[in-house]
Each structure stands twice: as C-alpha cells, then as structure tokens.
Design a protein around this motif. Structure first.
Motif, PDB file in Angstrom:
ATOM      1  N   ALA A 150       0.865  -1.349   0.081  1.00  0.00           N
ATOM      2  CA  ALA A 150       0.109  -0.039  -0.140  1.00  0.00           C
ATOM      3  C   ALA A 150       0.859   1.349   0.081  1.00  0.00           C
ATOM      4  CB  ALA A 150      -0.760   0.053   1.188  1.00  0.00           C
ATOM      5  N   LYS A 151       1.929   1.325   0.674  1.00  0.00           N
ATOM      6  CA  LYS A 151       2.743   2.446   0.798  1.00  0.00           C
ATOM      7  C   LYS A 151       3.415   2.615  -0.517  1.00  0.00           C
ATOM      8  CE  LYS A 151       3.798   2.167   5.844  1.00  0.00           C
ATOM      9  NZ  LYS A 151       4.829   1.887   6.965  1.00  0.00           N
ATOM     10  N   GLN A 152       3.942   1.373  -1.061  1.00  0.00           N
ATOM     11  CA  GLN A 152       4.663   1.501  -2.395  1.00  0.00           C
ATOM     12  C   GLN A 152       3.594   2.123  -3.491  1.00  0.00           C
ATOM     13  OE1 GLN A 152       5.539  -2.422  -3.936  1.00  0.00           O
ATOM     14  NE2 GLN A 152       5.468  -1.584  -6.009  1.00  0.00           N
ATOM     15  N   THR A 153       2.283   1.767  -3.427  1.00  0.00           N
ATOM     16  CA  THR A 153       1.527   2.420  -4.357  1.00  0.00           C
ATOM     17  C   THR A 153       1.207   3.795  -4.289  1.00  0.00           C
ATOM     18  OG1 THR A 153       0.443   0.082  -4.046  1.00  0.00           O
ATOM     19  CG2 THR A 153      -1.044   1.978  -5.137  1.00  0.00           C
ATOM     20  N   LEU A 154       1.287   4.217  -2.816  1.00  0.00           N
ATOM     21  CA  LEU A 154       0.906   5.587  -2.536  1.00  0.00           C
ATOM     22  C   LEU A 154       2.319   6.447  -2.988  1.00  0.00           C
ATOM     23  CD1 LEU A 154      -0.445   8.014  -0.913  1.00  0.00           C
ATOM     24  CD2 LEU A 154       1.049   7.402   1.200  1.00  0.00           C
ATOM     25  N   GLU A 155       3.422   5.798  -2.903  1.00  0.00           N
ATOM     26  CA  GLU A 155       4.466   6.630  -3.514  1.00  0.00           C
ATOM     27  C   GLU A 155       4.434   6.666  -5.053  1.00  0.00           C
ATOM     28  OE1 GLU A 155       8.015   4.602  -2.357  1.00  0.00           O
ATOM     29  OE2 GLU A 155       7.623   4.953  -0.149  1.00  0.00           O
ATOM     30  N   THR A 156       3.978   5.743  -5.684  1.00  0.00           N
ATOM     31  CA  THR A 156       3.945   5.792  -6.824  1.00  0.00           C
ATOM     32  C   THR A 156       2.717   6.735  -7.713  1.00  0.00           C
ATOM     33  OG1 THR A 156       4.406   3.646  -7.207  1.00  0.00           O
ATOM     34  CG2 THR A 156       3.406   4.637  -9.337  1.00  0.00           C
ATOM     35  N   LEU A 157       1.538   6.825  -7.082  1.00  0.00           N
ATOM     36  CA  LEU A 157       0.405   7.744  -7.232  1.00  0.00           C
ATOM     37  C   LEU A 157       0.695   9.080  -6.985  1.00  0.00           C
ATOM     38  CD1 LEU A 157      -2.400   5.215  -5.917  1.00  0.00           C
ATOM     39  CD2 LEU A 157      -1.921   5.779  -8.350  1.00  0.00           C
ATOM     40  N   LYS A 158       1.459   9.154  -5.750  1.00  0.00           N
ATOM     41  CA  LYS A 158       1.598  10.529  -5.433  1.00  0.00           C
ATOM     42  C   LYS A 158       2.678  11.514  -6.075  1.00  0.00           C
ATOM     43  CE  LYS A 158       1.234  12.705  -0.732  1.00  0.00           C
ATOM     44  NZ  LYS A 158       1.667  12.257   0.989  1.00  0.00           N
ATOM     45  N   GLU A 159       3.780  10.602  -6.583  1.00  0.00           N
ATOM     46  CA  GLU A 159       4.820  11.136  -7.379  1.00  0.00           C
ATOM     47  C   GLU A 159       4.025  11.685  -8.788  1.00  0.00           C
ATOM     48  OE1 GLU A 159       8.818  10.044  -9.755  1.00  0.00           O
ATOM     49  OE2 GLU A 159       7.978   8.567  -8.193  1.00  0.00           O
ATOM     50  N   ALA A 160       3.072  10.738  -9.529  1.00  0.00           N
ATOM     51  CA  ALA A 160       2.408  11.085 -10.749  1.00  0.00           C
ATOM     52  C   ALA A 160       1.336  12.173 -10.334  1.00  0.00           C
ATOM     53  CB  ALA A 160       1.722   9.878 -11.065  1.00  0.00           C
ATOM     54  N   MET A 161       0.649  12.030  -9.356  1.00  0.00           N
ATOM     55  CA  MET A 161      -0.626  13.271  -9.154  1.00  0.00           C
ATOM     56  C   MET A 161      -0.497  13.638  -7.599  1.00  0.00           C
ATOM     57  SD  MET A 161      -3.183  10.295 -10.839  1.00  0.00           S
ATOM     58  CE  MET A 161      -2.161   9.085 -10.217  1.00  0.00           C
ATOM     59  N   PRO A 162       0.446  14.515  -7.395  1.00  0.00           N
ATOM     60  CA  PRO A 162       0.679  15.048  -6.060  1.00  0.00           C
ATOM     61  C   PRO A 162      -0.313  15.815  -5.325  1.00  0.00           C
ATOM     62  CG  PRO A 162       1.875  16.513  -7.470  1.00  0.00           C
ATOM     63  CD  PRO A 162       1.333  15.211  -8.287  1.00  0.00           C
ATOM     64  N   GLY A 163      -1.297  16.442  -6.243  1.00  0.00           N
ATOM     65  CA  GLY A 163      -2.295  17.387  -5.590  1.00  0.00           C
ATOM     66  C   GLY A 163      -3.506  16.691  -4.789  1.00  0.00           C
ATOM     67  N   ALA A 164      -3.682  15.261  -5.030  1.00  0.00           N
ATOM     68  CA  ALA A 164      -4.829  14.689  -4.587  1.00  0.00           C
ATOM     69  C   ALA A 164      -4.767  14.373  -3.112  1.00  0.00           C
ATOM     70  CB  ALA A 164      -5.041  13.400  -5.272  1.00  0.00           C
ATOM     71  N   TYR A 165      -5.926  14.282  -2.417  1.00  0.00           N
ATOM     72  CA  TYR A 165      -5.744  13.784  -0.896  1.00  0.00           C
ATOM     73  C   TYR A 165      -5.631  12.126  -0.926  1.00  0.00           C
ATOM     74  CZ  TYR A 165      -7.507  12.418   3.500  1.00  0.00           C
ATOM     75  OH  TYR A 165      -7.610  11.564   4.858  1.00  0.00           O
ATOM     76  N   TYR A 166      -4.584  11.883  -0.236  1.00  0.00           N
ATOM     77  CA  TYR A 166      -4.487  10.220  -0.154  1.00  0.00           C
ATOM     78  C   TYR A 166      -4.845   9.653   1.231  1.00  0.00           C
ATOM     79  CZ  TYR A 166      -2.414  10.574  -4.685  1.00  0.00           C
ATOM     80  OH  TYR A 166      -2.105  10.654  -6.008  1.00  0.00           O
ATOM     81  N   GLU A 167      -5.221   8.540   1.331  1.00  0.00           N
ATOM     82  CA  GLU A 167      -5.325   7.866   2.767  1.00  0.00           C
ATOM     83  C   GLU A 167      -5.138   6.114   2.694  1.00  0.00           C
ATOM     84  OE1 GLU A 167      -8.393   7.946   6.487  1.00  0.00           O
ATOM     85  OE2 GLU A 167      -8.755   9.185   4.986  1.00  0.00           O
ATOM     86  N   ILE A 168      -4.320   5.655   3.443  1.00  0.00           N
ATOM     87  CA  ILE A 168      -4.254   4.249   3.447  1.00  0.00           C
ATOM     88  C   ILE A 168      -4.975   3.710   4.578  1.00  0.00           C
ATOM     89  CG2 ILE A 168      -2.610   2.429   3.866  1.00  0.00           C
ATOM     90  CD1 ILE A 168      -0.359   3.984   2.641  1.00  0.00           C
ATOM     91  N   LEU A 169      -5.787   2.630   4.473  1.00  0.00           N
ATOM     92  CA  LEU A 169      -6.753   2.147   5.201  1.00  0.00           C
ATOM     93  C   LEU A 169      -6.771   0.673   5.201  1.00  0.00           C
ATOM     94  CD1 LEU A 169     -10.046   4.379   4.398  1.00  0.00           C
ATOM     95  CD2 LEU A 169      -8.687   4.564   6.489  1.00  0.00           C
ATOM     96  N   PRO A 170      -7.034  -0.315   6.221  1.00  0.00           N
ATOM     97  CA  PRO A 170      -7.218  -1.587   6.231  1.00  0.00           C
ATOM     98  C   PRO A 170      -8.583  -1.905   5.601  1.00  0.00           C
ATOM     99  CG  PRO A 170      -7.644  -0.914   8.418  1.00  0.00           C
ATOM    100  CD  PRO A 170      -7.088   0.384   7.681  1.00  0.00           C
ATOM    101  N   LEU A 171      -8.439  -3.003   4.558  1.00  0.00           N
ATOM    102  CA  LEU A 171      -9.610  -3.537   4.173  1.00  0.00           C
ATOM    103  C   LEU A 171     -10.365  -4.318   5.165  1.00  0.00           C
ATOM    104  CD1 LEU A 171      -8.777  -4.782   0.674  1.00  0.00           C
ATOM    105  CD2 LEU A 171     -10.532  -2.830   1.045  1.00  0.00           C
ATOM    106  N   SER A 172     -11.834  -4.211   5.184  1.00  0.00           N
ATOM    107  CA  SER A 172     -12.659  -4.885   5.959  1.00  0.00           C
ATOM    108  C   SER A 172     -12.522  -6.416   5.949  1.00  0.00           C
ATOM    109  CB  SER A 172     -14.197  -4.594   5.751  1.00  0.00           C
ATOM    110  OG  SER A 172     -14.747  -5.043   4.371  1.00  0.00           O
ATOM    111  N   PRO A 173     -12.547  -7.318   6.863  1.00  0.00           N
ATOM    112  CA  PRO A 173     -12.524  -8.923   6.760  1.00  0.00           C
ATOM    113  C   PRO A 173     -13.706  -9.337   5.634  1.00  0.00           C
ATOM    114  CG  PRO A 173     -12.492  -8.160   9.278  1.00  0.00           C
ATOM    115  CD  PRO A 173     -12.659  -6.769   8.301  1.00  0.00           C
ATOM    116  N   ALA A 174     -14.713  -8.747   5.512  1.00  0.00           N
ATOM    117  CA  ALA A 174     -15.685  -9.172   4.430  1.00  0.00           C
ATOM    118  C   ALA A 174     -15.147  -8.929   3.088  1.00  0.00           C
ATOM    119  CB  ALA A 174     -17.142  -8.389   4.595  1.00  0.00           C
ATOM    120  N   PHE A 175     -14.553  -7.937   2.908  1.00  0.00           N
ATOM    121  CA  PHE A 175     -13.742  -7.601   1.528  1.00  0.00           C
ATOM    122  C   PHE A 175     -12.874  -8.366   1.461  1.00  0.00           C
ATOM    123  CE2 PHE A 175     -11.820  -5.386  -1.760  1.00  0.00           C
ATOM    124  CZ  PHE A 175     -12.866  -5.234  -2.768  1.00  0.00           C
TER     125      PHE A 175
END
Length: 278
Positions: free
Chosen positions: A237-262
């Motif tokens: 998730a952190k790796q993904t955040l770094e890649t996305l943030k580098e390409a699109m720095p203006g967005a708001y980003y948040e990392i969350l744990p998925l729910s057990p059902a999902f």
C-alpha cells in the motif's frame, strides 16, 4: 432530524461510526468454525492471520432483523441508509427489506452507492456533514448521486483463487494466470454490481503503473480523494501511495485496512485503489 446509517463497508466499526455521528450494521465473517461481526469482534489483521493459518473464510450481510432494529431506534427521524454497492453484497437488499418491515417505512430512504470501502466511507462522512447542516433527504440524496458518478475502484489481488471462488474469474483464467505469474487488475462494472477484469500485468509494480495511467487519464489531482486499502499488505500500500503521489501530488491520499468481509473476496495481500471527487 435526518439520521444517517450505513454498514461496515465504510471501514468504520460500530463504536467509530457512533463517534463520527452515524450508525452501522456490521457485516459478518465466518472462519475456523466461528462467526464474527467485522471490526467489532475481529480486526482485519487478526482475520488475515487466521486465513494464513490455512482457513478459508466466508462472509454475510447484516441480518435483516438487526437492520430493522437499527431503524426502529429512530422512530421520529428521517433515515438515510447509505449502503454499499448492490450486487457486490446482499447488504443493500437487506437494508431495503428491513425498511419495508418498519412502521415508519415512509421515512426511510435506502441508497445504493454503487461503491464500497474508501469512496463509500467518504460518502457517509459527507452525508453526516450535510445532515448536520440541515440539508433535506432529497438534497442529500442528490449530492450523493453526484459523488457516485465520480467514484471508481480498482482491485489488485495477490491470489487468483479468491476471485475464482467468488465467481469473479473463470477457473481457466484463474489457472492460466496463476501458472504464468500474472497479476489481474479488477474494476467494477458500470453499475457497480460486479467486478470485471480491467487489465492483466506481470507483477504488482506493473499493475500499479496501469492504475496510475488510468487515474492520470481522469486527471485526478486537487479536489479528488484517493483511498488505498489493503489486506495485511501495508508495504504494498505504501509503495502504491508513493507511485500515485509522485504522478498526481495534488490529490488527498489515505491508506486504510480493508474490511474482513472484503478480504474474503479479494484475499490476503490484495490492494484496492479507489477515487472519488470531493
């Protein structure tokens, strides 16, 4: 008064939701012979650990009686149930059925958000905000519909078998993909009712590049929220955040744990990338 209710696809436990000004009916998961209300009785981390011990999980939507009881707690209020995507779970159907059983059914509106997890969480948070500011049910519904039209989700599973078991991949595609060490990128269909393959890449990093290009096409940036949710895969998730943030720095980003059902659908190690316009 307009009361907002929902379910744990919002990634809120019942206590967290109450503190945030709304109420949820938890989905349930069954694993190793026991059934748990997600977030309240088992965390995502605990759930992933039990799966990794060799146990296969199942999930179920909130019981109709439980949802009806929640509605009945607010007999004098107008209620909006901001439910997760119809088709990906029976949660929306249960919410509608429970409303029809209530004496004050005419005061209950059930909304199919056509999404789940990150964007669903944001929609409920906004609905609470709008209700507190005095917006009517009709106006809140209108605003939620605008958000729905902007939301999109991608899922990168670590194991084809969970998607195959859920009927989201054919056994042949699952077998070939697993044998060739390919990584599928799933997305929701237009109406949000099921998952379909958006692309297949060799390896997780290439899958993230695919998703990054898709977000760039949509010109995701300032005024957009991007949620990265994971099933016991924080480093990915952190790796993904770094890649996305580098390409699109203006967005708001948040990392969350998925729910057990999902996690039951996507499997341990999966990562979801979702966006919605603020």
């Amino acid at each position: 008064m307009v009361r907002i209710v929902s379910d744990t696809s919002t990634l809120y436990s019942t206590a967290q939701a109450k503190n945030a000004g709304f109420h949820v009916s938890p989905l349930s998961v069954t694993i190793a012979g026991k059934t748990y209300r997600e977030f309240d009785e088992i965390s995502s981390e605990e759930f992933v650990e039990i799966i990794r011990q060799g146990h296969m999980p199942t999930s179920s939507q909130p019981a109709i009686g439980e949802v009806e009881q929640l509605y009945a707690s607010f007999p004098e209020d107008e209620i909006i149930n901001v439910a997760m995507a119809h088709g990906l779970s029976g949660t929306y159907t249960s919410a509608v059925a429970a409303a029809q059983l209530c004496e004050h059914a005419e005061n209950i509106t059930v909304i199919n958000t056509r999404t789940l997890c990150g964007p669903h969480r944001y929609m409920v948070e906004k609905a609470v905000e709008w209700a507190k500011s005095g917006c009517s049910v009709a106006r809140i519904t209108e605003k939620l519909n605008d958000l729905m039209d902007s939301a999109k989700s991608f899922l990168v599973p670590a194991d084809f078998d969970y998607l195959r078991r859920g009927g989201r991949l054919s056994p042949l595609v699952s077998y070939v993909g697993k044998a060739a060490s390919l990584t599928p990128i799933m997305t929701q269909t237009e109406g949000g009712e099921r998952l379909t393959i958006a692309g297949i890449r060799r390896g997780y990093s290439h899958a993230v590049k695919f998703i990054t290009r898709e977000l760039e096409k949509r010109e995701i940036g300032e005024g957009w929220r991007v949620y990265i949710s994971h099933a016991g895969a924080l480093e990915k998730a952190k790796q993904t955040l770094e890649t996305l943030k580098e390409a699109m720095p203006g967005a708001y980003y948040e990392i969350l744990p998925l729910s057990p059902a999902f996690i039951t659908q996507g499997g341990p190690g999966c990562v979801a990338v979702q966006y919605v316009k603020e």
